[in-house]
Design a protein around this motif. Sequence first.
Motif, PDB file in Angstrom:
ATOM      1  N   UNK A 193      47.224  42.743  29.675  1.00 39.19           N
ATOM      2  CA  UNK A 193      47.419  43.454  28.288  1.00 39.19           C
ATOM      3  C   UNK A 193      48.150  42.658  27.390  1.00 39.19           C
ATOM      4  N   UNK A 194      49.297  42.103  27.816  1.00 38.99           N
ATOM      5  CA  UNK A 194      50.186  41.311  26.854  1.00 38.99           C
ATOM      6  C   UNK A 194      49.505  40.094  26.443  1.00 38.99           C
ATOM      7  N   UNK A 195      48.665  39.250  27.314  1.00 38.23           N
ATOM      8  CA  UNK A 195      48.009  38.264  26.754  1.00 38.23           C
ATOM      9  C   UNK A 195      47.044  38.452  25.824  1.00 38.23           C
ATOM     10  N   UNK A 196      46.116  39.603  26.342  1.00 35.87           N
ATOM     11  CA  UNK A 196      45.155  40.157  25.487  1.00 35.87           C
ATOM     12  C   UNK A 196      45.527  40.377  24.183  1.00 35.87           C
ATOM     13  N   UNK A 197      46.688  41.141  23.882  1.00 35.55           N
ATOM     14  CA  UNK A 197      47.114  41.237  22.775  1.00 35.55           C
ATOM     15  C   UNK A 197      47.659  40.321  21.702  1.00 35.55           C
ATOM     16  N   UNK A 198      47.846  39.099  22.571  1.00 33.66           N
ATOM     17  CA  UNK A 198      48.214  37.677  21.886  1.00 33.66           C
ATOM     18  C   UNK A 198      47.119  36.920  21.489  1.00 33.66           C
ATOM     19  N   UNK A 199      46.058  37.446  21.743  1.00 34.15           N
ATOM     20  CA  UNK A 199      44.660  36.909  21.597  1.00 34.15           C
ATOM     21  C   UNK A 199      44.016  35.798  22.282  1.00 34.15           C
ATOM     22  N   UNK A 200      44.494  36.088  23.686  1.00 31.20           N
ATOM     23  CA  UNK A 200      43.699  35.166  24.623  1.00 31.20           C
ATOM     24  C   UNK A 200      42.709  35.593  25.522  1.00 31.20           C
ATOM     25  N   UNK A 201      41.853  34.699  25.870  1.00 31.34           N
ATOM     26  CA  UNK A 201      40.987  35.297  27.227  1.00 31.34           C
ATOM     27  C   UNK A 201      41.920  35.316  28.192  1.00 31.34           C
ATOM     28  N   UNK A 202      41.439  36.099  29.384  1.00 33.54           N
ATOM     29  CA  UNK A 202      42.256  36.195  30.425  1.00 33.54           C
ATOM     30  C   UNK A 202      41.578  36.352  31.817  1.00 33.54           C
ATOM     31  N   UNK A 203      41.856  35.471  32.772  1.00 33.10           N
ATOM     32  CA  UNK A 203      41.101  35.473  34.008  1.00 33.10           C
ATOM     33  C   UNK A 203      42.222  35.673  35.067  1.00 33.10           C
ATOM     34  N   UNK A 204      41.628  36.759  35.752  1.00 32.24           N
ATOM     35  CA  UNK A 204      42.671  37.407  36.740  1.00 32.24           C
ATOM     36  C   UNK A 204      42.075  36.937  38.273  1.00 32.24           C
ATOM     37  N   UNK A 205      42.269  36.153  39.196  1.00 34.44           N
ATOM     38  CA  UNK A 205      41.804  35.874  40.294  1.00 34.44           C
ATOM     39  C   UNK A 205      42.629  36.470  41.222  1.00 34.44           C
ATOM     40  N   UNK A 206      41.816  37.135  42.602  1.00 33.94           N
ATOM     41  CA  UNK A 206      42.240  37.390  43.544  1.00 33.94           C
ATOM     42  C   UNK A 206      42.564  36.098  44.744  1.00 33.94           C
ATOM     43  N   UNK A 207      43.940  36.019  44.954  1.00 31.21           N
ATOM     44  CA  UNK A 207      44.314  34.837  46.139  1.00 31.21           C
ATOM     45  C   UNK A 207      43.651  34.923  47.345  1.00 31.21           C
ATOM     46  N   UNK A 208      43.394  34.067  48.154  1.00 37.08           N
ATOM     47  CA  UNK A 208      43.006  34.078  49.397  1.00 37.08           C
ATOM     48  C   UNK A 208      43.758  35.279  50.231  1.00 37.08           C
ATOM     49  N   UNK A 209      42.987  36.089  50.955  1.00 39.87           N
ATOM     50  CA  UNK A 209      43.431  37.246  51.808  1.00 39.87           C
ATOM     51  C   UNK A 209      44.107  38.316  51.089  1.00 39.87           C
ATOM     52  N   UNK A 210      43.650  38.408  49.710  1.00 39.44           N
ATOM     53  CA  UNK A 210      43.979  39.597  48.735  1.00 39.44           C
ATOM     54  C   UNK A 210      42.829  40.252  48.132  1.00 39.44           C
ATOM     55  N   UNK A 211      43.072  41.520  47.778  1.00 37.83           N
ATOM     56  CA  UNK A 211      42.115  42.099  46.888  1.00 37.83           C
ATOM     57  C   UNK A 211      40.718  41.795  47.501  1.00 37.83           C
ATOM     58  N   UNK A 212      39.910  41.392  46.625  1.00 38.10           N
ATOM     59  CA  UNK A 212      38.267  41.238  47.233  1.00 38.10           C
ATOM     60  C   UNK A 212      38.055  39.892  47.533  1.00 38.10           C
ATOM     61  N   UNK A 213      39.043  39.001  47.582  1.00 39.74           N
ATOM     62  CA  UNK A 213      38.921  37.647  48.056  1.00 39.74           C
ATOM     63  C   UNK A 213      38.974  37.266  49.830  1.00 39.74           C
ATOM     64  N   UNK A 214      38.104  36.550  50.135  1.00 38.43           N
ATOM     65  CA  UNK A 214      38.334  36.437  51.414  1.00 38.43           C
ATOM     66  C   UNK A 214      39.347  35.959  52.186  1.00 38.43           C
ATOM     67  N   UNK A 215      39.522  35.847  53.457  1.00 42.27           N
ATOM     68  CA  UNK A 215      40.909  35.188  53.924  1.00 42.27           C
ATOM     69  C   UNK A 215      41.542  36.114  54.823  1.00 42.27           C
ATOM     70  N   UNK A 216      42.098  35.717  55.980  1.00 38.74           N
ATOM     71  CA  UNK A 216      42.863  36.345  56.897  1.00 38.74           C
ATOM     72  C   UNK A 216      44.288  35.967  57.043  1.00 38.74           C
ATOM     73  N   UNK A 217      44.856  35.226  55.866  1.00 49.23           N
ATOM     74  CA  UNK A 217      46.225  34.692  55.787  1.00 49.23           C
ATOM     75  C   UNK A 217      46.710  34.580  54.612  1.00 49.23           C
ATOM     76  N   UNK A 218      48.192  34.876  54.267  1.00 48.67           N
ATOM     77  CA  UNK A 218      48.615  34.638  52.970  1.00 48.67           C
ATOM     78  C   UNK A 218      49.093  33.093  52.981  1.00 48.67           C
ATOM     79  N   UNK A 219      48.344  32.710  51.724  1.00 47.78           N
ATOM     80  CA  UNK A 219      48.916  31.043  51.502  1.00 47.78           C
ATOM     81  C   UNK A 219      50.203  30.819  50.835  1.00 47.78           C
TER      82      UNK A 219
END
Length: 314
Positions: free
Chosen positions: A113-139
């Motif tokens: 929200x902060x960066x959007x209000x500053x006028x930027x496109x925003x990309x939010x990835x899930x890291x390996x093993x987090x959210x909807x990304x695959x992986x069985x370890x924290x990198x």
Amino acid sequence: MKRKTKVIIGLASAAVIIAGGLFGAGMYFYNVAVVPAPKSFLSKTQPIKPGNSRYPAHKWYQDAHKQHWFEMSATRHLKLDANYISADKATKKTIIIAHGFMSNKNRMFDYAYLFHNLGYNVLLPDARGHGQSQGNYIGYGWPDRLDYVKWVKKVIHQNGQKSEIAIFGTSMGGATTMMVSGVKGLPTQVKAFIEDCGYTDVYSEIAYQAKELYHLPKFPLVDIVSGINHVKNGYSFKKASALKQVAKNKRPMLFIHGAKDQFVPTKMVYPLYRADRGPKQLLIVPGAGHSRSFSTHPKLYSDTVKKFLNHYLN
């Protein structure tokens, strides 16, 4: 002779028992530190309701049009997931946001929200093993640094060669951001970095947590866990160093840390700041705990970020 043999057998048996016990303890703490799962030492997330200061950002994020982006990890062939939100007004400027330990892309809505209000496109990835990304370890940012280079290239592919990109992250995401900064061959479209409360290296952070949470010395346990991680996941905790990576960086970096951070201690930011070789700025936020700098002093935080980005992007 028989007595000597018995002593040798006894000592050998004791050594086996001790080694087995240490390995068992190492496997237990490997699961605590590296395997993605609910962690008892992390505070539980609370629902965001109307009246909460975070509600406007949360409501915006819930309603925002999100493009679903996918990428394959740089190693291990894992499918990675991200949300992309275009700026209201067409722009070539994009912020890539890296989340923290056992967090995910959707919990970074305040910063989106902060960066959007500053006028930027925003990309939010899930890291390996987090959210909807695959992986069985924290990198802890180390294998992830190469994944973020792929996300950078995807932004350039989607938005064009004239893209201007900044990478931002908090906590583990802050360390990830710093680790990306030292990657050789990072596209020139990456113009700046903002790291918030990242650690110097994985070994030092896990050693600190072992002492704070469990009153355990770093040797030999952290070294054993690091060895197990090296065998399973291909990197040692000492190798995973943000400190060594920022020493290779020559692009602008904004370092932010809460003055009262007791999870990634505030003292870690100073050697990181000194090691960085590019244009740099340091903001210590008064009274702020871990990952609380923005919520503690939102105006100071947003004004500093805005000025920094305006100086180096376009």
